[in-house]
Design a protein around this motif. Structure first.
Motif, PDB file in Angstrom:
ATOM      1  N   ALA A   1       0.846  -1.482   0.148  1.00 37.11           N
ATOM      2  CA  ALA A   1      -0.065  -0.133   0.398  1.00 37.11           C
ATOM      3  C   ALA A   1       0.887   1.560   0.022  1.00 37.11           C
ATOM      4  O   ALA A   1       1.130   2.328   1.160  1.00 37.11           O
ATOM      5  CB  ALA A   1      -0.930   0.172   1.462  1.00 37.11           C
TER       6      ALA A   1
ATOM      7  N   VAL B   1       0.061   4.649   1.831  1.00 38.29           N
ATOM      8  CA  VAL B   1      -0.333   4.964   2.862  1.00 38.29           C
ATOM      9  C   VAL B   1       1.003   5.081   2.977  1.00 38.29           C
ATOM     10  O   VAL B   1       1.666   5.720   3.818  1.00 38.29           O
ATOM     11  CB  VAL B   1      -1.034   3.697   3.565  1.00 38.29           C
TER      12      VAL B   1
ATOM     13  N   THR C   1       5.787   8.661   2.133  1.00 34.03           N
ATOM     14  CA  THR C   1       5.124  10.173   2.024  1.00 34.03           C
ATOM     15  C   THR C   1       6.105  10.824   1.402  1.00 34.03           C
ATOM     16  O   THR C   1       7.741  10.458   2.123  1.00 34.03           O
ATOM     17  CB  THR C   1       4.722  10.138   3.509  1.00 34.03           C
TER      18      THR C   1
ATOM     19  N   TYR D   1      -1.870   7.543  12.607  1.00 35.47           N
ATOM     20  CA  TYR D   1      -1.818   7.937  10.963  1.00 35.47           C
ATOM     21  C   TYR D   1      -2.761   5.794  11.036  1.00 35.47           C
ATOM     22  O   TYR D   1      -3.261   5.902   9.839  1.00 35.47           O
ATOM     23  CB  TYR D   1      -1.004   8.102  10.968  1.00 35.47           C
ATOM     24  N   PHE D   2      -2.414   5.341  10.518  1.00 34.88           N
ATOM     25  CA  PHE D   2      -2.937   4.162  10.534  1.00 34.88           C
ATOM     26  C   PHE D   2      -3.849   3.800  10.577  1.00 34.88           C
ATOM     27  O   PHE D   2      -4.989   3.006  10.087  1.00 34.88           O
ATOM     28  CB  PHE D   2      -1.793   3.527  11.363  1.00 34.88           C
TER      29      PHE D   2
ATOM     30  N   SER E   1      -6.729   6.000  10.791  1.00 35.51           N
ATOM     31  CA  SER E   1      -6.987   6.731   9.700  1.00 35.51           C
ATOM     32  C   SER E   1      -7.249   6.269   8.182  1.00 35.51           C
ATOM     33  O   SER E   1      -7.948   5.928   7.231  1.00 35.51           O
ATOM     34  CB  SER E   1      -6.638   8.039   9.258  1.00 35.51           C
ATOM     35  N   GLN E   2      -6.087   4.987   7.930  1.00 34.75           N
ATOM     36  CA  GLN E   2      -5.725   4.444   6.962  1.00 34.75           C
ATOM     37  C   GLN E   2      -6.669   2.721   6.611  1.00 34.75           C
ATOM     38  O   GLN E   2      -6.213   2.359   6.056  1.00 34.75           O
ATOM     39  CB  GLN E   2      -4.581   4.417   6.535  1.00 34.75           C
ATOM     40  N   ASP E   3      -6.917   2.238   8.204  1.00 33.43           N
ATOM     41  CA  ASP E   3      -7.116   1.080   8.549  1.00 33.43           C
ATOM     42  C   ASP E   3      -8.076   0.333   6.817  1.00 33.43           C
ATOM     43  O   ASP E   3      -7.678  -1.218   7.134  1.00 33.43           O
ATOM     44  CB  ASP E   3      -7.585   1.104   9.773  1.00 33.43           C
TER      45      ASP E   3
ATOM     46  N   LEU F   1      -5.370  -0.783   4.914  1.00 32.07           N
ATOM     47  CA  LEU F   1      -4.649  -1.887   5.546  1.00 32.07           C
ATOM     48  C   LEU F   1      -5.195  -2.854   5.626  1.00 32.07           C
ATOM     49  O   LEU F   1      -4.440  -4.382   5.032  1.00 32.07           O
ATOM     50  CB  LEU F   1      -4.216  -1.129   6.293  1.00 32.07           C
TER      51      LEU F   1
ATOM     52  N   TYR G   1      -1.321  -4.156  10.380  1.00 29.67           N
ATOM     53  CA  TYR G   1      -0.655  -2.537   9.502  1.00 29.67           C
ATOM     54  C   TYR G   1       1.210  -2.701   9.122  1.00 29.67           C
ATOM     55  O   TYR G   1       2.543  -1.681   8.812  1.00 29.67           O
ATOM     56  CB  TYR G   1      -0.576  -1.394  10.981  1.00 29.67           C
TER      57      TYR G   1
END
Length: 559
Positions: free
Chosen positions: A335, A338, A341, A394-395, A397-399, A402, A416
């Motif tokens: 991913a 995610v 960055t 952060y993770f 918010s993207q789970d 993920l 994660y």
């Protein structure tokens, strides 16, 4: 709609690639299926006859032979066997075959009876044992990926064909079972994509051939208009005999190659003296032996193959323990949107790992573009998110993204993680970086401080000065080796993957003189491929003839 085998008809038809008449005649001649021989006393199989591109010329030759040797047509009832999955193809081929025989003067009723015995609807991959031992297996087997075949039939294919591993195309099974059906001295002659020679899924087939067969002829025809329609099939003609390996004939063709050249090559193969030939249509030569075992088979001109064989005999693999070098690939995340960055404030600074990207190597000098890996690893173990609140937020918010990944399904509590673990020792090490796809050999020096992204392969060493090694890897010798082994992309782009980098041969560092080491390092620093090649020629001890050929070829192309 499905045919009687359970394979969808559109898949079968998609796998059909029909061969031009002159190419068929070329393969028949190379195999020795010629009208001057007693073909009635021999047995030939066309395992996937389609609408008869191969079978028509085979029947013409069999008919001529039968008349010359005084046979009746009924005497030839066992001389040919042909199969196809599609009944409509079998019907069309039977009509064609009957027409060929009646045009040659045979009785129509007798022709129809013999043709019905010769040509049948069926799956060759599941019935070769019924045929007994044969003298020839000739044709152009279909190109169908196993993933396009129903699972039940895939299991049957894998059970019947030991070499059909991984994501193999079913033509691998046709080669294996065709070879197994040959009696001593029998020949298989196929035109087929040559990917199996240089892919992991061809490993078992290569081993089988090396253990009990002779690669007599291999002719690369990637740029030849060999088929009735335009396809990107990367074809090669191979003639393989059930016998102990002897000298191998190798040819490489250009887009100018045509029917007259096919005749010339056939005469050359049949001749007693085989002096190399090089022109603007083909290059042909004879190697004293073929490559053995399950390792990748190289491709290219006879000169390339001879040089590869020589280097293989005299030097060490780039990853051999003797030279203290290791090859790897950068981190795959599963991913990137995610985990990769450029925001240096996204999470805790300790959880941002500087990345080297393929785009950072374009100039030949590493120029980091400010990318980071959002790093969930600490010395080989996943961090506890409770210890890193910004990372956790952060993770989380993207789970959704993920947790949908396969790696998260397999290990829900480790949702994660990146696909690959991070080896933190690698970050500080100096290394050579190779972008995956490049027109030329393009090693780039990293003094340490970044971690490679998954589009980069890396080389580290406990023994080499990496700038010296970089000079060797910048040379035409290294590029030629990768080009011989890798599966090339459209336009000739090379793949500098680990499996191909490992095929590069190098001396031990201590066997390179101080003078040559300095010259290689200087060439590497200047990105001077010509200078690196000059030194590499000395280091490898290449003959004047080979050196002259290597420097004159267009092995190195500009990006």
């Amino acid at each position: 709609m499905e045919d009687s085998t359970g394979i969808p008809e559109d898949v079968v038809e998609h796998g059909e690639v029909f061969t031009r008449r002159w190419v068929v005649e070329f393969i028949l001649d190379l195999c020795g299926y010629t009208a001057d021989r007693d073909l009635v006393a021999l047995r030939a199989v066309e395992p996937a006859c389609g609408t008869g591109a191969f079978l028509g010329p085979m029947i013409e030759r069999l008919s001529q032979s039968a008349k010359a040797y005084g046979y009746s047509l009924n005497d030839a009832g066992d001389a040919i066997r042909a199969f196809d999955l599609l009944p409509k193809n079998v019907e069309a081929t039977r009509k064609m075959a009957t027409a060929v025989l009646t045009a040659a003067g045979w009785d129509e009723a007798e022709s129809e009876m013999v043709v019905s015995k010769w040509i049948a609807t069926g799956d060759y991959l599941l019935r070769p044992a019924e045929l007994g031992s044969v003298d020839f297996v000739i044709g152009n087997p279909p190109y169908i990926r196993l993933e396009d075949v129903p699972e039940t039939r895939t299991l049957l294919y894998r059970a019947a064909c030991q070499s059909m591993t991984g994501r193999a195309d079913i033509y691998v099974g046709f080669i294996e079972l065709g070879l197994r059906s040959l009696r001593e001295g029998g020949r298989l002659g196929f035109i087929v994509a040559d990917r199996w020679m240089r892919n992991q899924y061809g490993k078992q087939l290569r081993k089988m051939i090396g253990d009990g067969y002779s690669v007599d002829v291999t002719i690369q025809m990637h740029d030849v208009n060999a088929f009735e329609e335009s396809v990107s099939a990367y074809p090669a003609v191979s003639v393989i005999r059930r016998a102990e390996q002897r000298a191998a004939v190798v040819a490489n063709t250009t887009s100018r190659f045509g029917p007259d050249d096919a005749v010339a090559i056939t005469e050359w193969v049949r001749g007693d003296r085989r002096e190399p030939v090089l022109n603007d249509r083909y290059e042909i030569s004879e190697l004293p032996r073929w490559f053995r075992g399950e390792d990748l088979w190289p491709s290219g001109s006879p000169a390339v193959l001879a040089l590869v064989e020589d280097l293989n005999e005299r030097f060490y693999s780039l990853e051999d323990r003797t030279v203290g070098t290791r090859i790897g690939i950068g981190v795959a995340t599963g991913a990137d949107g995610v985990f990769v960055t450029r925001d240096s404030e996204l999470v805790e600074p300790e959880r941002l790992l500087p990345l080297s990207m393929a785009q950072d190597t374009t100039s030949g000098t590493l120029k980091p573009s400010g990318h980071y890996l959002v790093n969930p690893w600490d010395e080989g173990s996943l961090v506890d998110l409770a210890d890193w609140p910004r990372l956790r937020r952060y993770f989380e918010s993207q789970d959704g993204l993920l947790k949908r990944r396969n790696v998260a399904h397999r290990q829900p509590s480790r949702w994660y993680r990146t696909i690959d673990k991070v080896d933190h020792k690698l970050t500080a090490r100096e290394k050579l970086l190779f972008p995956d796809m490049k027109m030329t050999s393009h090693p780039v020096y990293d003094p340490g401080g970044t971690y490679p992204h998954h589009n980069l392969y890396f080389i580290v060493s406990d023994t080499w000065d990496l700038k010296v090694l970089g000079g060797l890897l910048l040379s035409k010798v290294a590029e030629m080796t990768v080009g011989a082994y890798c599966v090339k992309m459209r336009g000739g782009t090379l793949r500098f993957q680990a499996q191909y980098l490992r095929r590069i041969r190098v001396p031990r560092p201590e066997d390179v003189s101080a003078k040559d080491a300095d010259a290689l390092a200087a060439a590497f620093e200047k990105r001077d491929t010509a200078a690196a090649t000059e030194v590499a020629i000395r280091v490898y001890g290449l003959s004047e003839e080979t050196a002259s050929w290597l420097k004159s070829t267009n092995q190195v192309r500009s990006d």
